[in-house]
Motif scaffolding. Structure first.
Motif, mmCIF file in Angstrom:
data_model
loop_
_atom_site.group_PDB
_atom_site.id
_atom_site.type_symbol
_atom_site.label_atom_id
_atom_site.label_comp_id
_atom_site.label_asym_id
_atom_site.label_seq_id
_atom_site.Cartn_x
_atom_site.Cartn_y
_atom_site.Cartn_z
ATOM 1 N N ARG A 550 -21.212 -61.778 -7.505
ATOM 2 C CA ARG A 550 -20.438 -61.171 -6.406
ATOM 3 C C ARG A 550 -21.347 -60.864 -5.228
ATOM 4 N N LEU A 551 -20.777 -60.940 -4.037
ATOM 5 C CA LEU A 551 -21.492 -60.648 -2.791
ATOM 6 C C LEU A 551 -20.921 -59.376 -2.194
ATOM 7 N N TYR A 552 -21.782 -58.339 -2.081
ATOM 8 C CA TYR A 552 -21.367 -57.041 -1.566
ATOM 9 C C TYR A 552 -21.968 -56.835 -0.179
ATOM 10 N N THR A 553 -21.265 -56.090 0.631
ATOM 11 C CA THR A 553 -21.835 -55.603 1.885
ATOM 12 C C THR A 553 -22.323 -54.180 1.665
ATOM 13 N N VAL A 554 -23.588 -53.914 2.025
ATOM 14 C CA VAL A 554 -24.210 -52.613 1.756
ATOM 15 C C VAL A 554 -24.790 -52.071 3.055
ATOM 16 N N PRO A 555 -25.031 -50.770 3.121
ATOM 17 C CA PRO A 555 -25.658 -50.201 4.318
ATOM 18 C C PRO A 555 -27.055 -50.758 4.538
#
Length: 575
Positions: A550-555
């Motif tokens: 999975r590809l997450y967007t993180v700070p």
């Protein structure tokens, strides 16, 4: 009507009746079937006795103790039991009399053994005896998938089965992180592209020669694995000064992706992985930098990742997964340093000994920053450029992506033509063959090395694939695999080297069924998605219990605090 209990006679000298019943006193005795024998109360059917019985059946005449019963035997003349066993196949008429009459001393039809010769089948009483006592193969009725699955689970119900152990993710997913995409392994295994050729853009470091004495080690001449106290640098992509210099160079402005071989090999071998791993994706100025966290699973060597789960949940057990990974990493590091010829050793003073191999820049930037008291592992780095993708056809857009990868090399040795061969060194470690249903290396390594490697491929498929891909990325000429085992299965601190083996990277890839085109296709598909992202920080996370990435967007500062904490702990340890 009242029940009258019959009288019982007690035989004090033996067993059985003492006297004959009055109603049977005048009746004569005679066998009522041909198989009955008088004088044997119980027959435990010895095979020799049964064979003798069948052999002389035709010669035996029925025993009759009273002539009054002789008519029964006469009336049964011509009666025979029907044998359902298949008898010997009758030879055709033209073949009769030919067996054993050729010129080859009775060796089959027309003499000589021939291509399909077999010994003559038993006949007569021997054939009947074999048919009687031969194990019959019972044909099983076709079963449904449900019955097969129930049989595999010993016909237990769904709530009676053993619980499946759930693995933990390599990083805790926070609620504010959102999923923007995922890659299923079933789709990644279908990807394919051409294998690009690497071009060196920068080289640094000095390689020590490999000690060929370790090629002569076997199980009977094992060698103790020594503990080497040397520093190994696992610098991530963004912290590498060479990559920072190449990224700012105008000559490499067309390079879109920067990474290390450890990170790239994890992505390329993703369909084989079972444990969780994570990679940080930084998108800056239209370029992608693939990084890893401090203390990431990428810094350690896995152990029996694709084997049946046998690890203990007890954190103090030596077979706990954390202890096994730490042991495999320590064994791999010690082996790669022990097989090198140290310049200060007596073997290096030999004028015929192979000298160290220095690249254009003899000292790596990481070793230059080390303190004088710190012993740095002699590792060389090759920064190589790859152009991933197929050349475009006329009128099509160019979708190729240029990437720079930092690769590692461990040693050098002389080839058959006295040429310098660059090596990658790795160590396979045996934990306990009884726990993994494997093969005992001390018994089978010298005689059945292929079987040992096949077992390791089953238990460590992902690890072997990553090592092979790292060697291919670095352009190494050979791979040296060491077989290291525990001194005792309950001692994880002392090990011995049982043998080594050499492979060509491309040949070894075919041997472990590693498709290089698919590996590059997996990397190209993930990089294409990352290049389309907006600038920021993202996380590639392999699901710990499902075949999905999975590809997450993180700070942007998601992992900075963890890196600072672990960096501070390392400084305290050095102090």
């Amino acid at each position: 009507m009242p029940f009258i209990l019959p009288e019982f006679e007690e035989n004090e000298t033996g067993w059985g009746p003492v006297s004959k019943p009055e109603q049977f006193s005048d009746l004569p005795f005679a066998p009522f079937e041909k198989k009955a024998f008088v004088g044997r109360m119980a027959d435990w059917s010895a095979r020799a006795e049964q064979y003798r019985e069948r052999r002389f059946r035709d010669q035996r005449t029925p025993v009759v103790t009273n002539e009054a019963f002789a008519f029964q035997e006469e009336s049964q003349e011509g009666f025979s039991l029907v044998d359902t066993q298949k008898g010997p196949i009758q030879q055709p008429g033209w073949d009769k009399g030919m067996r054993g009459r050729g010129r080859g001393r009775g060796r089959g039809r027309f003499g000589g053994f021939g291509r399909g010769w077999q010994p003559a089948a038993p006949m007569g009483a021997e054939a009947k005896f074999n048919a009687k006592f031969e194990k019959k193969v019972v044909k099983t009725v076709a079963q449904s998938k449900w019955k097969k699955s129930m049989a595999a689970n010993n016909y237990n119900r769904w709530n009676d089965r053993a619980p499946v152990r759930l693995r933990d993710a390599s990083v805790d997913v926070r609620p504010e992180w959102s999923v923007i995409g995922q890659f299923a392994f079933s789709e990644l295994s279908k990807m394919s592209t051409e294998v690009p050729e690497g071009v060196d853009v920068h080289t640094c470091g000095t390689l020590l020669p490999y000690d060929k004495a370790y090629d002569r080690i076997n199980v009977k001449m094992e060698k103790k694995l020594e503990k080497k106290d040397r520093a190994f640098y696992r610098i991530t992509t963004s912290d590498d000064p060479i990559i920072a210099r190449l990224a700012g160079d105008e000559k490499h402005k067309d390079v879109k992706v920067f990474a290390t071989d450890a990170i790239v090999s994890v992505i390329m071998a993703a369909p084989r992985s079972a444990m969780s791993w994570d990679i940080i994706v930084n998108k800056v100025d239209g370029r992608v930098f693939l990084d890893k966290r401090m203390g990431s699973p990428l810094d350690f060597v896995s152990c029996n990742e694709t084997a049946v789960d046998f690890t203990s949940e007890d954190p103090d057990s030596i077979n706990n997964m954390g202890k096994l990974v730490s042991e495999a990493t320590r064994v791999n590091q010690n082996f790669t340093q022990q097989v090198l010829i140290d310049p200060s050793s007596p073997a290096a003073a030999d004028p015929d000994a192979h000298k160290p191999y220095a690249f254009a820049e003899p000292v790596t930037p990481f070793a230059a920053e080390a303190s004088p008291e710190e012993a740095v592992a002699p590792v060389a780095y090759r920064y190589r450029a790859f152009e991933i993708g197929k050349p475009p056809k006329e009128g099509d857009d160019d979708t190729r992506v240029k990437m720079v990868v930092r690769t590692e090399l461990d040693a050098v040795m002389k080839g058959k033509q006295n040429e310098d061969q660059l090596l990658r060194l790795f160590a396979l470690n045996e934990v306990d063959s009884r726990l993994t249903n494997g093969i005992d290396w001390r018994q089978k390594l010298d005689s059945q090395r292929g079987a040992v490697l096949a077992t390791e491929l089953k238990n460590n498929s992902c690890k072997l694939a990553k090592w092979t891909l790292q060697s291919m990325l670095a352009g190494a000429d050979s791979i040296k695999l060491g077989y290291v085992s525990r001194n005792h299965t309950r001692d994880n601190s002392n090990h011995v080297v049982l043998g080594t083996q050499t492979y060509k990277p491309t040949e070894f890839a075919r041997q472990i069924n590693l498709n290089a085109n698919n590996a590059w296709g997996v990397l190209k598909s993930i990089i294409d998605v990352c290049l389309q992202l907006e600038e920021g920080r993202y996380l590639l996370l392999k699901d710990p219990n499902k075949p999905v990435v999975r590809l997450y967007t993180v700070p942007i500062d998601a992992f900075d605090e963890e890196d600072e904490k672990e960096g501070g702990e390392e400084d305290d340890e050095h102090d």
